[in-house]
Design a protein around this motif. Structure first.
Motif, PDB file in Angstrom:
ATOM      1  N   ILE A 121       0.678  -1.229  -0.110  1.00  0.00           N
ATOM      2  CA  ILE A 121      -0.055  -0.003   0.077  1.00  0.00           C
ATOM      3  C   ILE A 121       0.841   1.260  -0.104  1.00  0.00           C
ATOM      4  O   ILE A 121       2.157   1.205   0.376  1.00  0.00           O
ATOM      5  CB  ILE A 121      -1.027   0.065   1.245  1.00  0.00           C
ATOM      6  CG1 ILE A 121      -0.209   0.041   2.586  1.00  0.00           C
ATOM      7  CG2 ILE A 121      -2.147  -1.147   1.218  1.00  0.00           C
ATOM      8  CD1 ILE A 121      -0.919   0.464   3.731  1.00  0.00           C
ATOM      9  N   VAL A 122       0.484   2.336  -0.639  1.00  0.00           N
ATOM     10  CA  VAL A 122       0.844   3.674  -0.637  1.00  0.00           C
ATOM     11  C   VAL A 122      -0.078   4.753  -0.121  1.00  0.00           C
ATOM     12  O   VAL A 122      -0.889   5.260  -0.998  1.00  0.00           O
ATOM     13  CB  VAL A 122       1.347   3.968  -2.015  1.00  0.00           C
ATOM     14  CG1 VAL A 122       2.092   5.423  -1.930  1.00  0.00           C
ATOM     15  CG2 VAL A 122       2.296   2.856  -2.541  1.00  0.00           C
ATOM     16  N   PRO A 123      -0.287   4.766   1.142  1.00  0.00           N
ATOM     17  CA  PRO A 123      -0.958   5.803   1.599  1.00  0.00           C
ATOM     18  C   PRO A 123      -0.228   7.208   1.524  1.00  0.00           C
ATOM     19  O   PRO A 123       0.729   7.369   2.066  1.00  0.00           O
ATOM     20  CB  PRO A 123      -1.097   5.433   3.070  1.00  0.00           C
ATOM     21  CG  PRO A 123      -0.037   4.679   3.505  1.00  0.00           C
ATOM     22  CD  PRO A 123       0.300   4.127   2.215  1.00  0.00           C
ATOM     23  N   ILE A 124      -1.023   8.147   0.825  1.00  0.00           N
ATOM     24  CA  ILE A 124      -0.490   9.427   0.388  1.00  0.00           C
ATOM     25  C   ILE A 124      -1.499  10.638   1.254  1.00  0.00           C
ATOM     26  O   ILE A 124      -2.675  10.510   1.061  1.00  0.00           O
ATOM     27  CB  ILE A 124      -0.404   9.896  -0.866  1.00  0.00           C
ATOM     28  CG1 ILE A 124       0.374   8.707  -1.767  1.00  0.00           C
ATOM     29  CG2 ILE A 124       0.046  11.339  -1.182  1.00  0.00           C
ATOM     30  CD1 ILE A 124       0.551   9.078  -3.253  1.00  0.00           C
ATOM     31  N   SER A 125      -0.577  11.297   2.230  1.00  0.00           N
ATOM     32  CA  SER A 125      -1.591  12.450   2.801  1.00  0.00           C
ATOM     33  C   SER A 125      -2.640  11.821   3.553  1.00  0.00           C
ATOM     34  O   SER A 125      -3.818  12.188   3.780  1.00  0.00           O
ATOM     35  CB  SER A 125      -2.153  13.371   1.783  1.00  0.00           C
ATOM     36  OG  SER A 125      -0.957  14.149   1.027  1.00  0.00           O
ATOM     37  N   ALA A 126      -2.228  10.592   4.429  1.00  0.00           N
ATOM     38  CA  ALA A 126      -3.159  10.194   5.379  1.00  0.00           C
ATOM     39  C   ALA A 126      -3.072  10.218   6.789  1.00  0.00           C
ATOM     40  O   ALA A 126      -1.611  10.277   7.021  1.00  0.00           O
ATOM     41  CB  ALA A 126      -3.523   8.538   4.607  1.00  0.00           C
ATOM     42  N   SER A 127      -3.569   9.722   7.736  1.00  0.00           N
ATOM     43  CA  SER A 127      -3.485   9.780   9.071  1.00  0.00           C
ATOM     44  C   SER A 127      -4.006   8.643   9.604  1.00  0.00           C
ATOM     45  O   SER A 127      -4.944   7.900   8.777  1.00  0.00           O
ATOM     46  CB  SER A 127      -4.000  10.851   9.843  1.00  0.00           C
ATOM     47  OG  SER A 127      -5.267  11.118   9.675  1.00  0.00           O
ATOM     48  N   VAL A 128      -3.661   8.048  10.558  1.00  0.00           N
ATOM     49  CA  VAL A 128      -4.032   6.922  11.120  1.00  0.00           C
ATOM     50  C   VAL A 128      -4.789   7.324  12.781  1.00  0.00           C
ATOM     51  O   VAL A 128      -5.360   6.310  13.110  1.00  0.00           O
ATOM     52  CB  VAL A 128      -2.972   5.875  11.649  1.00  0.00           C
ATOM     53  CG1 VAL A 128      -2.212   5.453  10.241  1.00  0.00           C
ATOM     54  CG2 VAL A 128      -1.813   6.527  12.681  1.00  0.00           C
ATOM     55  N   SER A 129      -4.870   8.511  12.981  1.00  0.00           N
ATOM     56  CA  SER A 129      -5.761   9.027  14.226  1.00  0.00           C
ATOM     57  C   SER A 129      -6.092  10.468  13.880  1.00  0.00           C
ATOM     58  O   SER A 129      -5.325  11.274  13.230  1.00  0.00           O
ATOM     59  CB  SER A 129      -4.947   8.937  15.430  1.00  0.00           C
ATOM     60  OG  SER A 129      -3.831   9.411  15.661  1.00  0.00           O
ATOM     61  N   LYS A 130      -6.931  11.047  14.603  1.00  0.00           N
ATOM     62  CA  LYS A 130      -7.549  12.268  14.382  1.00  0.00           C
ATOM     63  C   LYS A 130      -6.265  13.215  15.012  1.00  0.00           C
ATOM     64  O   LYS A 130      -6.122  14.343  14.490  1.00  0.00           O
ATOM     65  CB  LYS A 130      -8.613  12.773  15.304  1.00  0.00           C
ATOM     66  CG  LYS A 130      -9.737  12.255  14.835  1.00  0.00           C
ATOM     67  CD  LYS A 130     -11.060  12.707  15.532  1.00  0.00           C
ATOM     68  CE  LYS A 130     -12.357  12.496  14.673  1.00  0.00           C
ATOM     69  NZ  LYS A 130     -13.592  13.080  15.569  1.00  0.00           N
ATOM     70  N   ASP A 131      -5.452  12.809  15.935  1.00  0.00           N
ATOM     71  CA  ASP A 131      -4.220  13.631  16.469  1.00  0.00           C
ATOM     72  C   ASP A 131      -3.147  13.902  15.259  1.00  0.00           C
ATOM     73  O   ASP A 131      -2.076  14.709  15.528  1.00  0.00           O
ATOM     74  CB  ASP A 131      -3.736  13.295  17.631  1.00  0.00           C
ATOM     75  CG  ASP A 131      -3.280  11.798  17.517  1.00  0.00           C
ATOM     76  OD1 ASP A 131      -2.947  11.446  16.554  1.00  0.00           O
ATOM     77  OD2 ASP A 131      -2.914  11.356  18.810  1.00  0.00           O
TER      78      ASP A 131
END
Length: 260
Positions: A121-131
């Motif tokens: 996977i290549v997650p671009i401009s993503a986050s894994v939590s709100k913080d």
């Protein structure tokens, strides 16, 4: 340079009439756009090069582009099940998944809960939590002045594409509201879930992105077999358009993982 798709079509999955396009040949690579974007708006500058080494599958997810919205909450979990169903429709066992913003979240969801269907996977401009979100995103008073926000032209492009492609062009404002609800409900993934990701991961973001660079470092520490690339002088809307920088990064990642 732009190229015409090899094929276009719709897959009837999970109540959706899901639009997709294919390009090139080689190992399958699914492209997942960000919120309010389309295949073309997000990936036009990347597809010609990626199609030289991969069978590129561009998808327009629920309510975006040519895919009509349905009476179903837009969540990463729901969108991920749509992509799994699309892979079934196309007879593809496993694929690499590259996603921007919302699409990056779907890529992460697939790696967590549909691990057998992703090769990388290549997650671009993503986050894994709100913080992980940039503080300007949480302060409406900065929306018109912050350097990280989409420009007036970006918003015009969003609306123009929606009105041109959507089966229900009159629903633009309502659709914006449904997407804002998705952000409000975002819970992220636990450390245990992230530690369980087994495929190669390339984390990409701009240095002036919706996700902070510090959070990208947190993602790097929590996700095994991951690599981080920060694109300099780049906002959220510019990341996938920095093709002269991004394409060599992608090429090195794929070369390091043959068959992906």
């Amino acid at each position: 340079m732009s190229i015409a798709p090899t094929s276009t079509g719709y897959a009837d999955v999970n109540g959706l009439h899901l639009y997709y396009e294919t390009y090139g040949s080689g190992a399958p690579l699914v492209l997942l756009h960000g919120g309010m974007l389309t295949i073309d708006l997000n990936f036009a500058s990347l597809i010609p090069a990626l199609a030289q080494t991969h069978t590129v599958i561009g998808v327009e997810m629920q309510g975006h582009g040519r895919t009509a919205n349905i009476d179903r909450e837009i969540t990463y979990a729901n969108l991920a099940t749509d992509i799994v169903a699309l892979l079934d429709h196309l007879g593809i066992e496993r694929a690499a998944v590259l996603g921007h913003s919302m699409g990056g979240g779907v890529a992460l969801e697939m790696a967590v809960n549909h691990a057998d269907r992703v090769s990388a996977i290549v997650p671009i401009s993503a986050s894994v939590s709100k913080d992980g979100m940039h503080p300007d995103l949480l302060d409406p008073s900065t929306f018109e002045t912050s350097s990280i926000m989409p420009t007036a032209q970006d918003f015009a492009d969003f609306k123009g594409a929606y009105e041109r492609l959507s089966p229900h062009p009159e629903q633009f404002d309502a659709f914006l509201m449904s997407l804002s609800g998705m952000d409000a409900d975002f819970a992220g993934w636990t450390d245990e879930q992230l530690a369980g990701i087994s495929c190669p991961v390339l984390i990409v973001q701009g240095d002036n992105d919706f996700t902070t660079v510090a959070h990208a470092g947190v993602m790097l520490a929590k996700i095994p077999n991951s690599t981080l690339a920060v694109i300099p002088g780049t906002t959220h809307m510019q990341v996938t358009r920095r093709d002269t920088i991004l394409l060599p990064v992608l090429e090195r990642f794929f070369a390091a993982h043959p068959g992906v």
